[in-house]
Design a protein around this motif. Structure first.
Motif, short mmCIF file in Angstrom:
data_model
loop_
_atom_site.label_atom_id
_atom_site.label_comp_id
_atom_site.label_asym_id
_atom_site.label_seq_id
_atom_site.Cartn_x
_atom_site.Cartn_y
_atom_site.Cartn_z
N PRO A 80 65.81 17.81 -41.17
CA PRO A 80 66.09 17.94 -39.56
C PRO A 80 64.90 17.63 -38.89
O PRO A 80 64.85 17.50 -37.95
N SER A 81 63.69 17.49 -39.66
CA SER A 81 62.52 17.87 -38.92
C SER A 81 61.83 16.29 -38.75
O SER A 81 61.79 15.52 -39.69
N VAL A 82 61.30 16.16 -37.30
CA VAL A 82 60.86 14.84 -37.18
C VAL A 82 59.36 14.81 -37.95
O VAL A 82 58.73 13.88 -38.17
N ASN A 83 58.54 15.78 -38.07
CA ASN A 83 57.35 16.01 -39.00
C ASN A 83 57.69 15.31 -40.16
O ASN A 83 56.81 14.68 -40.76
N ASN A 84 58.72 15.96 -40.90
CA ASN A 84 59.03 15.27 -42.18
C ASN A 84 59.68 14.08 -42.16
O ASN A 84 59.46 13.15 -43.28
N MET A 85 60.19 13.72 -41.13
CA MET A 85 60.98 12.06 -41.02
C MET A 85 59.86 11.31 -41.04
O MET A 85 59.97 10.16 -41.36
N THR A 86 58.60 11.55 -40.49
CA THR A 86 57.58 10.80 -40.26
C THR A 86 57.06 10.14 -41.62
O THR A 86 56.89 9.00 -41.77
N VAL A 87 56.72 11.08 -42.74
CA VAL A 87 56.36 10.71 -43.88
C VAL A 87 57.54 10.11 -44.67
O VAL A 87 57.45 9.18 -45.53
N ARG A 88 58.82 10.51 -44.61
CA ARG A 88 59.97 9.59 -45.15
C ARG A 88 59.84 8.36 -44.75
O ARG A 88 60.11 7.47 -45.48
N VAL A 89 59.79 8.08 -43.45
CA VAL A 89 59.83 6.71 -42.85
C VAL A 89 58.44 5.98 -43.63
O VAL A 89 58.72 4.80 -44.05
N PHE A 90 57.29 6.54 -43.48
CA PHE A 90 56.32 5.92 -43.55
C PHE A 90 56.33 5.41 -45.53
O PHE A 90 55.87 4.47 -45.96
N ALA A 91 56.92 6.72 -46.37
CA ALA A 91 57.03 6.13 -47.68
C ALA A 91 58.00 4.72 -48.16
O ALA A 91 57.32 4.12 -48.73
N ARG A 92 58.83 4.93 -47.18
CA ARG A 92 59.80 3.85 -47.50
C ARG A 92 59.21 2.53 -47.03
O ARG A 92 59.40 1.62 -47.56
N ALA A 93 58.48 2.45 -45.67
CA ALA A 93 58.12 1.19 -44.99
C ALA A 93 56.97 0.80 -46.04
O ALA A 93 56.74 -0.36 -45.93
N ALA A 94 56.01 1.78 -46.85
CA ALA A 94 55.00 1.10 -47.49
C ALA A 94 55.37 0.86 -48.60
O ALA A 94 54.32 0.41 -49.61
N GLY A 95 56.72 1.00 -49.11
CA GLY A 95 57.03 0.31 -50.40
C GLY A 95 56.92 1.33 -51.38
O GLY A 95 57.25 0.91 -52.73
N PHE A 96 56.88 2.81 -51.26
CA PHE A 96 56.71 3.50 -52.37
C PHE A 96 58.21 4.03 -52.70
O PHE A 96 59.28 3.70 -51.77
N ASP A 97 58.44 4.55 -53.69
CA ASP A 97 59.69 5.19 -54.22
C ASP A 97 59.76 6.60 -54.14
O ASP A 97 59.26 7.28 -54.78
N PRO A 98 60.13 7.13 -52.86
CA PRO A 98 59.97 8.46 -52.58
C PRO A 98 61.18 9.35 -53.27
O PRO A 98 62.60 9.38 -53.17
N ALA A 99 60.40 10.24 -54.29
CA ALA A 99 61.14 11.35 -54.94
C ALA A 99 61.41 12.34 -54.12
O ALA A 99 60.62 13.19 -54.34
N GLU A 100 62.68 12.42 -53.25
CA GLU A 100 62.47 13.58 -52.35
C GLU A 100 63.26 14.82 -52.96
O GLU A 100 64.09 14.72 -53.57
N THR A 101 62.73 15.90 -52.57
CA THR A 101 63.30 17.26 -52.86
C THR A 101 63.41 17.90 -51.49
O THR A 101 62.46 18.25 -50.87
N ASP A 102 64.81 18.48 -51.25
CA ASP A 102 65.19 19.10 -50.08
C ASP A 102 64.74 20.37 -50.13
O ASP A 102 65.26 21.24 -50.99
N ALA A 103 63.58 21.12 -49.41
CA ALA A 103 63.08 22.35 -49.61
C ALA A 103 63.78 23.27 -48.70
O ALA A 103 63.40 24.28 -48.36
N TRP A 104 64.96 22.91 -48.03
CA TRP A 104 65.36 23.99 -47.27
C TRP A 104 65.69 25.15 -47.73
O TRP A 104 66.47 25.24 -48.47
N GLY A 105 65.22 26.18 -47.22
CA GLY A 105 65.43 27.51 -47.64
C GLY A 105 64.49 28.04 -48.92
O GLY A 105 64.76 29.27 -49.35
N HIS A 106 63.60 27.21 -49.23
CA HIS A 106 62.77 27.46 -50.56
C HIS A 106 61.19 27.18 -50.16
O HIS A 106 60.59 27.86 -51.05
#
Length: 279
Positions: A59-85
């Motif tokens: 839900p965070s736009v700070n996190n959205m920033t890097v998620r967008v960048f990683a995809r746009a730059a051609g990386f393969d983002p291995a994401e872990t949802d850290a909600w509550g952790h």
């Protein structure tokens, strides 16, 4: 004597060199060269960028920033949802600031890095992504200035205006976090909303300065950070100026799914929050 020697020297040399050497040499040099070129061409493939291990909150736009960048730059983002952790002993041992987004990379002195702008700068520097973060000092200075102005001036206003609606914790020491009367908190929130217009106009008139994006013809890391930040304003039905609406739409169009997919998570959360407020 000179003429005779010249003739006798020329004719035998021409005969012996022309017939045996000319044709075989052409065959030996032409065909293998064509084959070598044909074989080498398919091997020229662009190097794949490594996967980025990313701990994030959808839900965070700070996190959205890097998620967008990683995809746009051609990386393969291995994401872990850290909600509550993020406050767990395991997470805190690696990241005592308990912040997301956070990437993991062996090349980092402590193995991890948080703060969205720092992450984008690091990955751009490491992989030579000048399209998003130019190396030219003057151009890079404008990108840096835009990002620092955003996190230091614009985003605090956005946070004060939107966090109460989003259910996010308020900053310690501010009215929103205090035991002040709800009317006082409401006044502070409205003041923050009113203050957004000024820095927003600075991005339009100074940093963009007639260009489609801060980065020029293509979105830079500063553009990704700004567009993501503006997404939060939907929760308070903030009346974005026409240019800002068109700007966010242009960033999304330019980046395609790289922007749309992470943005969908933020927009979905905002829609949920607004539906709960109406219920």
């Amino acid at each position: 004597m000179a003429k005779t020697a010249t003739k006798s020297a020329k004719k035998p040399a021409a005969k012996t060199a022309a017939k045996p050497a000319a044709k075989p040499a052409a065959k030996a040099s032409a065909k293998p060269a064509v084959k070598a070129t044909a074989r080498a061409a398919p091997k020229a493939k662009p190097a794949k960028k490594p996967a980025v291990k990313l701990s994030m909150l959808k839900p965070s736009v700070n996190n959205m920033t890097v998620r967008v960048f990683a995809r746009a730059a051609g990386f393969d983002p291995a994401e872990t949802d850290a909600w509550g952790h993020t406050r767990s002993p395991e997470f805190m041992a690696r990241n005592p600031a308990h912040l997301t987004p956070m990437i993991e990379d062996k090349g980092l002195p402590r193995g991890v890095l948080w703060e969205s702008c720092a992450i984008m700068q690091y990955l751009s520097n490491k992989h030579g992504l000048e399209k998003f973060y130019p190396k030219a000092p003057a151009k890079r200075a404008m990108i840096d200035s835009a990002m620092f102005y955003l996190v230091g001036t614009l985003y605090p206003y956005v946070a004060r205006a939107t966090y109460p609606f989003l259910g996010f914790p308020q900053y310690a020491g501010e009215v929103g976090h205090s035991d002040a009367h709800p009317d006082k908190k409401s006044e502070a929130q409205k003041a923050a909303m009113a203050a957004i217009a000024e820095p927003l106009e600075v991005f339009h008139s100074f940093f963009r300065d007639g260009k489609p994006f801060i980065g020029g013809k293509n979105p830079s890391i500063a553009d990704i950070r700004l567009a993501a930040t503006l997404e939060f304003l939907a929760v308070i039905d903030y009346a974005l100026p026409k240019w800002a609406k068109e700007y966010v739409a242009a960033v999304e169009k330019k980046l395609g799914k790289a922007y749309a997919e992470p943005a969908a998570d933020v927009r979905g959360y905002i829609a949920y929050v607004k539906s709960q407020a109406k219920a």
